[in-house]
Scaffold this motif. Structure first.
Motif, PDB file in Angstrom:
ATOM      1  N   VAL A 100       0.830  -1.206   0.000  1.00 37.35           N
ATOM      2  CA  VAL A 100       0.000   0.000   0.000  1.00 37.35           C
ATOM      3  C   VAL A 100       0.867   1.259   0.000  1.00 37.35           C
ATOM      4  CG1 VAL A 100      -1.658   1.340   1.370  1.00 37.35           C
ATOM      5  CG2 VAL A 100      -1.999  -1.114   1.021  1.00 37.35           C
ATOM      6  N   VAL A 113       0.486   4.178  -2.781  1.00 39.51           N
ATOM      7  CA  VAL A 113       0.242   5.586  -2.465  1.00 39.51           C
ATOM      8  C   VAL A 113       1.312   6.466  -3.104  1.00 39.51           C
ATOM      9  CG1 VAL A 113       0.123   7.300  -0.596  1.00 39.51           C
ATOM     10  CG2 VAL A 113      -1.067   5.113  -0.376  1.00 39.51           C
ATOM     11  N   VAL A 135      -6.552   1.325  -2.812  1.00 35.54           N
ATOM     12  CA  VAL A 135      -5.867   1.470  -1.525  1.00 35.54           C
ATOM     13  C   VAL A 135      -6.865   1.462  -0.372  1.00 35.54           C
ATOM     14  CG1 VAL A 135      -4.616   3.116  -0.075  1.00 35.54           C
ATOM     15  CG2 VAL A 135      -3.809   2.618  -2.390  1.00 35.54           C
ATOM     16  N   SER A 182      -7.445  -0.402   3.642  1.00 33.19           N
ATOM     17  CA  SER A 182      -7.127   0.530   4.734  1.00 33.19           C
ATOM     18  C   SER A 182      -7.266  -0.097   6.120  1.00 33.19           C
ATOM     19  CB  SER A 182      -7.997   1.788   4.636  1.00 33.19           C
ATOM     20  OG  SER A 182      -9.375   1.461   4.724  1.00 33.19           O
ATOM     21  N   CYS A 236      -3.450   9.079   1.023  1.00 32.87           N
ATOM     22  CA  CYS A 236      -4.331   8.609  -0.041  1.00 32.87           C
ATOM     23  C   CYS A 236      -5.588   9.459  -0.108  1.00 32.87           C
ATOM     24  CB  CYS A 236      -4.684   7.145   0.189  1.00 32.87           C
ATOM     25  SG  CYS A 236      -5.836   6.466  -1.043  1.00 32.87           S
TER      26      CYS A 236
END
Length: 229
Positions: A116, A120, A142, A146, A162
């Motif tokens: 991730v 980002v 993304v 989370s 993000c």
């Protein structure tokens, strides 16, 4: 710890000392690579990109002599190269490195924090290049990860970054309703982070969070969003 407190000079002292001990004691190559990457990131933080480049090049020399390619370290090196290129304004090279890192990390820990983080970074470059479609496409991906990321690393800022890139992309493409909802989500995430930093007595990070929250609140109260209603 000193890096988290943004005392980069002290952080560098300990990182260099650790690497020196590793070299003298003939520590495992992968351990030395990790130290060199940390040193590169610290040089990046203080804007010494030439020294960061030297550390990354040294780490690649060590990688080249491995019988089995250390995929995790290679991905992290590529991600760090991407940060160097981004700081230099070389957006195409930065995008290439971040894309490689995201693909490599995705094959190892799909949806995990390292994956991730690279995604980002891809979003950040896309936003700078004005590729808002790519920014929104990957940003939505993304956010699916989370919850897992915040469980793994509660203090990470990648989810807030993000949200910020997504809100900007929505605003730039005229989707003000989604921009506003995303900014509200960003407020909640930053408030959560602020509480964690307050508990840790990390005043530097807490101040940075408060600055971002103030800016977001000002943005939400601007004519752009109040007139949208």
């Amino acid at each position: 710890m000193y890096h988290q407190k943004h005392d980069e000079a002290t952080a560098m002292k300990y990182l260099q000392k650790g690497l020196e001990i590793k070299k003298k004691s003939k520590a495992a190559d992968l351990s030395q690579i990790d130290s060199l990457i940390n040193i590169a990131n610290t040089y990046i933080a203080v804007g010494e990109l030439a020294k960061a480049t030297q550390a990354l090049e040294e780490s690649e020399v060590i990688v080249s002599r491995q019988y089995f390619p250390p995929l995790s370290e290679i991905a992290t090196i590529n991600d760090t190269w991407g940060t160097v290129y981004l700081k230099q304004g070389q957006l195409d090279k930065a995008a290439d490195m971040f894309d490689k890192a995201a693909q490599e990390r995705g094959t190892m820990t799909y949806g995990g924090t390292p994956h991730v983080e690279s995604l980002v970074n891809v979003i950040k470059v896309a936003a700078k290049k004005g590729d808002y479609r790519k920014c929104m496409q990957i940003g939505k991906q993304v956010l699916l990860f989370s919850d897992n990321v915040l469980k793994q690393r509660p203090q990470t800022i990648v989810i807030s970054d993000c949200y910020e890139c997504l809100a900007n992309a929505y605003e730039k493409t005229g989707n003000l309703s989604k921009a506003k909802v995303t900014l509200e989500s960003l407020k909640l995430e930053l408030t959560r982070l602020g509480s964690l930093h307050d508990c840790d007595s990390n005043n530097y990070q807490l101040l940075e969070i408060q600055k971002r929250l103030k800016y977001i609140e000002h943005n939400l109260q601007s004519d752009t969003f109040t007139n949208d209603n």
